[in-house]
Design a protein around this motif. Sequence first.
Motif, PDB file in Angstrom:
ATOM      1  N   LYS A  71       0.724 -26.840  -1.885  1.00 28.14           N
ATOM      2  CA  LYS A  71      -0.037 -26.218  -0.819  1.00 28.14           C
ATOM      3  C   LYS A  71      -1.536 -26.536  -0.973  1.00 28.14           C
ATOM      4  O   LYS A  71      -2.233 -26.834   0.002  1.00 28.14           O
ATOM      5  N   GLY A  72      -2.010 -26.461  -2.209  1.00 27.26           N
ATOM      6  CA  GLY A  72      -3.424 -26.735  -2.457  1.00 27.26           C
ATOM      7  C   GLY A  72      -3.790 -28.182  -2.199  1.00 27.26           C
ATOM      8  O   GLY A  72      -4.831 -28.476  -1.598  1.00 27.26           O
ATOM      9  N   LEU A  73      -2.942 -29.107  -2.647  1.00 23.83           N
ATOM     10  CA  LEU A  73      -3.217 -30.533  -2.442  1.00 23.83           C
ATOM     11  C   LEU A  73      -3.238 -30.880  -0.956  1.00 23.83           C
ATOM     12  O   LEU A  73      -4.064 -31.670  -0.503  1.00 23.83           O
ATOM     13  N   GLN A  74      -2.330 -30.266  -0.205  1.00 30.15           N
ATOM     14  CA  GLN A  74      -2.290 -30.502   1.244  1.00 30.15           C
ATOM     15  C   GLN A  74      -3.529 -29.945   1.919  1.00 30.15           C
ATOM     16  O   GLN A  74      -4.101 -30.563   2.819  1.00 30.15           O
ATOM     17  N   ASP A  75      -3.969 -28.772   1.477  1.00 27.52           N
ATOM     18  CA  ASP A  75      -5.150 -28.149   2.069  1.00 27.52           C
ATOM     19  C   ASP A  75      -6.411 -28.953   1.782  1.00 27.52           C
ATOM     20  O   ASP A  75      -7.281 -29.101   2.641  1.00 27.52           O
ATOM     21  N   LEU A  76      -6.490 -29.479   0.559  1.00 30.68           N
ATOM     22  CA  LEU A  76      -7.688 -30.224   0.167  1.00 30.68           C
ATOM     23  C   LEU A  76      -7.616 -31.708   0.519  1.00 30.68           C
ATOM     24  O   LEU A  76      -8.615 -32.417   0.411  1.00 30.68           O
ATOM     25  N   SER A  77      -6.423 -32.161   0.904  1.00 33.01           N
ATOM     26  CA  SER A  77      -6.207 -33.570   1.269  1.00 33.01           C
ATOM     27  C   SER A  77      -6.575 -34.506   0.121  1.00 33.01           C
ATOM     28  O   SER A  77      -7.291 -35.499   0.300  1.00 33.01           O
TER      29      SER A  77
END
Length: 257
Positions: free
Chosen positions: A14-20
């Motif tokens: 979720k974090g990696l997707q949010d931060l791209s």
Amino acid sequence: MQYTGETIDSAISKGLQDLSVDRENVEIEVISHGRKGFLGLGKKPAVIELTVNSSVQTESDTKPQLEIVSEDQVDRESETLDNEDSKNIEINSEKVEENQNNLDVVIQNLGYYLADITKQLGIEAVIDVSQGKRIVYYNFDTELEGLLIGKHGRTLNSLQLLAQDYFDKHKNNNRRIRIMLNVADYRERREETLNNLAQKKAHEAIISRSQISLEPMPAFERKIIHSSLAKDEHVKTFSRGSEPYRYVIIAPAKAKY
């Protein structure tokens, strides 16, 4: 930034997707591994903190920045409003959290209450609890399914009435939440049986041109009968009697009763 998920991996994703960003471009710190809880309650999410390496430019870094120009008086008024809004949000959040905590405790204690009753009946069972928006489900896993269900579900329905009464007495708010007990998918099988019964008795009422009275049922089962025949223009349904002996009557649509 902190992110939560059912597992550490889901929180990271979720974090990696949010931060791209890719996983190799962040530092990961595990704040909490979370926990599964007991009887489906007390569940805590996994919490992690992601720090993007200084050499990596995230999508949020490329977004245009807005320059805000204001006078001192406007700044002071805005700060006052922001503080008031923050206090209201904090108070409301605390109230919601307090109500939810109380609800979780009542749901858990009701599970213990039901486990104690079934044990006194000589029935060993594992109870799985799940919470919907307005219904809390208690699903029993036992080798004595027939004994727990009873004839036409009477034992299970009686236990459900006790459970609803316990819940209503111990909750601390006016929110209407229904308690539903189930074992071996009995509720689903019973619903199919009631739908078939409704169609059969409706046909009998039309052929005989007389009303058909069904056996007493709890409110949620009567609702299944009413819903099953709601679009049938040849018959009408209504209930008579007092709980727990209230029953459904199926009658030809043109008959007067």
